[in-house]
Design an enzyme around this catalytic site. Structure first.
Site, short mmCIF file in Angstrom:
data_model
loop_
_atom_site.label_atom_id
_atom_site.label_comp_id
_atom_site.label_asym_id
_atom_site.label_seq_id
_atom_site.Cartn_x
_atom_site.Cartn_y
_atom_site.Cartn_z
CG ASP A 105 -7.98 -0.01 10.32
OD1 ASP A 105 -8.65 0.68 11.07
OD2 ASP A 105 -8.48 -0.94 9.65
NE ARG A 141 -2.42 -2.83 -4.23
CZ ARG A 141 -2.43 -3.00 -2.93
NH1 ARG A 141 -2.27 -1.97 -2.13
NH2 ARG A 141 -2.63 -4.19 -2.39
CG ASP A 165 -5.84 -3.41 -1.98
OD1 ASP A 165 -5.38 -3.07 -0.88
OD2 ASP A 165 -6.20 -4.57 -2.23
N GLY A 188 0.77 -1.25 0.00
CA GLY A 188 0.00 0.00 0.00
C GLY A 188 0.80 1.28 0.00
CG PHE A 247 -12.48 0.13 2.95
CD1 PHE A 247 -11.65 -0.69 3.69
CD2 PHE A 247 -12.33 0.16 1.57
CE1 PHE A 247 -10.68 -1.45 3.07
CE2 PHE A 247 -11.37 -0.61 0.94
CZ PHE A 247 -10.54 -1.41 1.69
CE LYS A 253 -9.85 3.47 7.67
NZ LYS A 253 -10.29 2.13 7.23
CG ASP A 298 -1.11 1.63 3.21
OD1 ASP A 298 -0.73 1.24 4.33
OD2 ASP A 298 -1.78 0.91 2.45
#
Ligand code: IMP
Length: 177
Positions: free
Chosen positions: A106, A168, A162, A48, A155, A134, A103
């Site tokens: 989370d 991507r 992706d 990512g 999301f 996040k 990237d």
């Protein structure tokens, strides 16, 4: 285009190309200041982070090295937690100023499990640069040092991220509707 479809889901534009590029420049400027006179080693986590890592790296004026690794997690035989191994980490980190490039952070699980492995190699310093965070979703104690954007727990795809293999290549970041 402000709305796109990837597989079965519809996404709305969330961060424009200009907004992302401007923020990447700001992060690079901060890193150039913080690492003046040093030679940081960037460790970009695939897949990512490839776009963010490339754009960030291009904006650096300090001497810097970069390598790309993949993380694979599996259930440890003895421990109940996930064990994360890295593929492609050839550099010796002893005494180096390391910056992990992600990237998105989370839950924080991936890096939380992986950082101790790097710590064992005794880098001089170890920091995290992530384009997206996040923070509402982060349950593992992890405090990224350089954050592009703190985003809601929804999301997103694009700019390296992706949805099931696709999206991507998008220059912008899109959020699921
Ligand atoms: P964590 O271990 O929960 O922090 O997860 C980090 C990884 O999950 C990232 O490197 C991404 O590959 C993936 N991920 C988490 N949220 C998203 C998202 O919104 N879009 C795409 N990938 C995501």
């Amino acid at each position: 285009m402000s709305t796109i479809k990837v597989h079965d889901k519809t996404f709305d534009i969330y961060l424009s190309e200009e907004t992302i590029q401007q923020r990447v420049k700001e992060l690079a400027a901060q890193i150039n200041t913080d690492y003046a006179g040093k030679r940081p080693l960037f460790i970009a986590i695939l897949n990512g982070s490839f776009m963010f890592a490339a754009d960030l790296f291009k904006q650096l004026t300090v001497e810097a090295e970069i390598c790309f690794i993949k993380l694979a997690s599996y259930k440890g035989m003895k421990s109940s937690g996930n064990v994360v191994t890295s593929i492609g980490l050839e550099d010796d980190l002893f005494g180096k100023d390391v910056i992990i490039v992600e990237d998105i952070v989370d839950t924080g699980k991936t890096l939380h499990n992986f950082l101790p492995k790097l710590g064992h190699q005794q880098p001089r310093s170890l920091k995290i640069a992530t384009l997206l965070h996040k923070s509402e979703a982060t349950v593992f104690p992890l405090h990224p040092d350089y954050v592009g954007f703190d985003i809601p727990n929804k999301f997103v795809v694009g700019y390296g991220l992706d949805y099931d293999g696709l999206g991507r290549n998008l220059k912008e970041i899109y959020q699921v509707i």
